[in-house]
Motif scaffolding. Structure first.
Motif, PDB file in Angstrom:
ATOM      1  N   SER A 280       4.709 -28.116  41.551  1.00 56.08           N
ATOM      2  CA  SER A 280       6.163 -27.968  41.607  1.00 56.08           C
ATOM      3  C   SER A 280       6.820 -28.951  42.575  1.00 56.08           C
ATOM      4  O   SER A 280       8.040 -28.938  42.733  1.00 56.08           O
ATOM      5  CB  SER A 280       6.549 -26.541  42.014  1.00 56.08           C
ATOM      6  N   ALA A 281       6.037 -29.781  43.218  1.00 59.66           N
ATOM      7  CA  ALA A 281       6.596 -30.748  44.173  1.00 59.66           C
ATOM      8  C   ALA A 281       7.501 -31.736  43.457  1.00 59.66           C
ATOM      9  O   ALA A 281       7.281 -32.085  42.291  1.00 59.66           O
ATOM     10  CB  ALA A 281       5.480 -31.483  44.892  1.00 59.66           C
ATOM     11  N   SER A 282       8.535 -32.201  44.164  1.00 60.02           N
ATOM     12  CA  SER A 282       9.488 -33.123  43.548  1.00 60.02           C
ATOM     13  C   SER A 282      10.236 -33.883  44.639  1.00 60.02           C
ATOM     14  O   SER A 282      10.146 -33.561  45.816  1.00 60.02           O
ATOM     15  CB  SER A 282      10.489 -32.370  42.670  1.00 60.02           C
ATOM     16  N   PHE A 283      10.975 -34.900  44.222  1.00 61.86           N
ATOM     17  CA  PHE A 283      11.836 -35.630  45.146  1.00 61.86           C
ATOM     18  C   PHE A 283      13.108 -36.005  44.412  1.00 61.86           C
ATOM     19  O   PHE A 283      13.182 -35.975  43.182  1.00 61.86           O
ATOM     20  CB  PHE A 283      11.136 -36.881  45.699  1.00 61.86           C
ATOM     21  N   SER A 284      14.133 -36.379  45.170  1.00 60.41           N
ATOM     22  CA  SER A 284      15.388 -36.823  44.574  1.00 60.41           C
ATOM     23  C   SER A 284      16.066 -37.810  45.508  1.00 60.41           C
ATOM     24  O   SER A 284      15.920 -37.724  46.729  1.00 60.41           O
ATOM     25  CB  SER A 284      16.318 -35.637  44.288  1.00 60.41           C
ATOM     26  N   VAL A 285      16.786 -38.762  44.916  1.00 55.79           N
ATOM     27  CA  VAL A 285      17.573 -39.743  45.654  1.00 55.79           C
ATOM     28  C   VAL A 285      18.936 -39.809  44.979  1.00 55.79           C
ATOM     29  O   VAL A 285      19.043 -40.259  43.843  1.00 55.79           O
ATOM     30  CB  VAL A 285      16.900 -41.133  45.647  1.00 55.79           C
ATOM     31  N   ASP A 286      19.969 -39.323  45.655  1.00 55.81           N
ATOM     32  CA  ASP A 286      21.282 -39.187  45.038  1.00 55.81           C
ATOM     33  C   ASP A 286      22.374 -39.698  45.956  1.00 55.81           C
ATOM     34  O   ASP A 286      22.363 -39.437  47.170  1.00 55.81           O
ATOM     35  CB  ASP A 286      21.578 -37.713  44.710  1.00 55.81           C
ATOM     36  N   TRP A 287      23.356 -40.391  45.365  1.00 47.82           N
ATOM     37  CA  TRP A 287      24.532 -40.810  46.113  1.00 47.82           C
ATOM     38  C   TRP A 287      25.563 -39.695  46.097  1.00 47.82           C
ATOM     39  O   TRP A 287      26.026 -39.285  45.043  1.00 47.82           O
ATOM     40  CB  TRP A 287      25.145 -42.072  45.483  1.00 47.82           C
ATOM     41  N   LEU A 288      25.892 -39.175  47.283  1.00 50.44           N
ATOM     42  CA  LEU A 288      26.970 -38.189  47.398  1.00 50.44           C
ATOM     43  C   LEU A 288      28.309 -38.872  47.526  1.00 50.44           C
ATOM     44  O   LEU A 288      29.337 -38.349  47.085  1.00 50.44           O
ATOM     45  CB  LEU A 288      26.718 -37.286  48.604  1.00 50.44           C
TER      46      LEU A 288
END
Length: 291
Positions: A280-288
């Protein structure tokens, strides 16, 4: 005096994300010859013994740096990080952010370290020293506002609080907004935990003493300010509902430099499977906030 000691948590998965992000940001600033100022608001001891009673009590480093040491990697960012920290791991040590910064900075750069805890400031002074290094025994938020803007226009501020009390999340928002008004050319890198069983986010932070949902509310508070840009980077070693306590962490980057998002994402592609506690491991890179 608050009681938090990072020695209980040194080298955990939160440190891995924080320090890889830190190294990428410093490396970007070093692409120009002109010097810059690095400010660490919650410096801790600088270097940690992984065979100390504190570290062995929690053994969090076993789910952090020890998942990576000795592993092969194709990513240069991860390789550089492992090359740096592995030299300490041989001696049962882990470098904190001040030591990592010291190892990377050049003669023209300046290192400003702030720590409030009475024992940790002694440890910091014992572990750190040298030219162009200033160590301050004071509150990190007060110190940041008092010491900015520095003489150097370029720089980075690492804010890595303990979040020992729930109100500290709002204190981060207020301090960063005030510091940005004084020094808007700096990069601000804010570490935060992701805590399981999150309650509904409350932007006022006043509904309870729980820390669940506070990181999300902190990000919402930062997003309401007109920064040049705001990037959110998160690493989750499991799902929140499968964990008790911290299941991941994030970095909020203000004034994130060009291509930092791509470089940290490429690193996380390799890191996440190695750090995963389950599938279930994950990552995210998002511009707020995008430029």
């Amino acid at each position: 005096m608050l009681s938090y000691r990072h020695s209980f948590h040194a080298g955990n998965h939160g440190d891995v994300l924080k320090h890889i992000s830190q190294m990428l940001l410093i490396d970007k600033l070093k692409s120009k010859n002109k010097g810059f100022c690095y400010i660490d608001t919650h410096s801790g001891a600088g270097i940690y013994q992984l065979d100390s009673d504190e570290a062995l009590k929690t053994k969090e480093f076993q789910q952090g740096i020890d998942c990576l040491v000795g592993k092969s990697t194709q990513n240069q960012t991860v390789s550089d990080y492992l090359s740096l920290v592995s030299s300490y791991r041989k001696f049962m040590q882990y470098p904190g952010s001040p030591e990592i910064a010291k190892s990377m900075l050049r003669p023209q750069d300046k290192l400003v370290l702030i720590e409030l805890h009475n024992q940790e400031i002694q440890n910091l002074r014992s572990n750190m020293g040298g030219k162009n290094i200033a160590i301050h025994h004071r509150d990190g938020y007060e110190g940041l506002l008092a010491l900015t803007p520095p003489e150097m226009q370029r720089g980075i501020v690492l804010i890595d609080p303990s979040y020992e009390v729930a109100s500290e999340y709002q204190q981060v928002v207020d301090t960063v907004i005030s510091a940005y008004k004084k020094w808007n050319s700096a990069i601000y890198a804010i570490w935060y935990p992701l805590i399981a069983d999150r309650a509904a986010a409350d932007p006022s932070f006043s509904s309870s003493n729980s820390k669940q949902g506070k990181s999300e509310s902190m990000l919402e508070g930062l997003q309401q300010h007109p920064f040049k840009n705001l990037l959110k980077v998160e690493l989750r070693v499991t799902k929140g509902e499968q964990a008790a306590g911290m299941y991941g962490s994030g970095m909020a980057i203000i004034n994130a430099p060009w291509q930092f998002d791509h470089r940290v994402q490429e690193a996380l592609v390799e890191l996440t499977p190695l750090m995963a506690q389950n599938d279930s491991a994950s990552f995210s890179v998002d511009w707020l906030i995008a430029e």
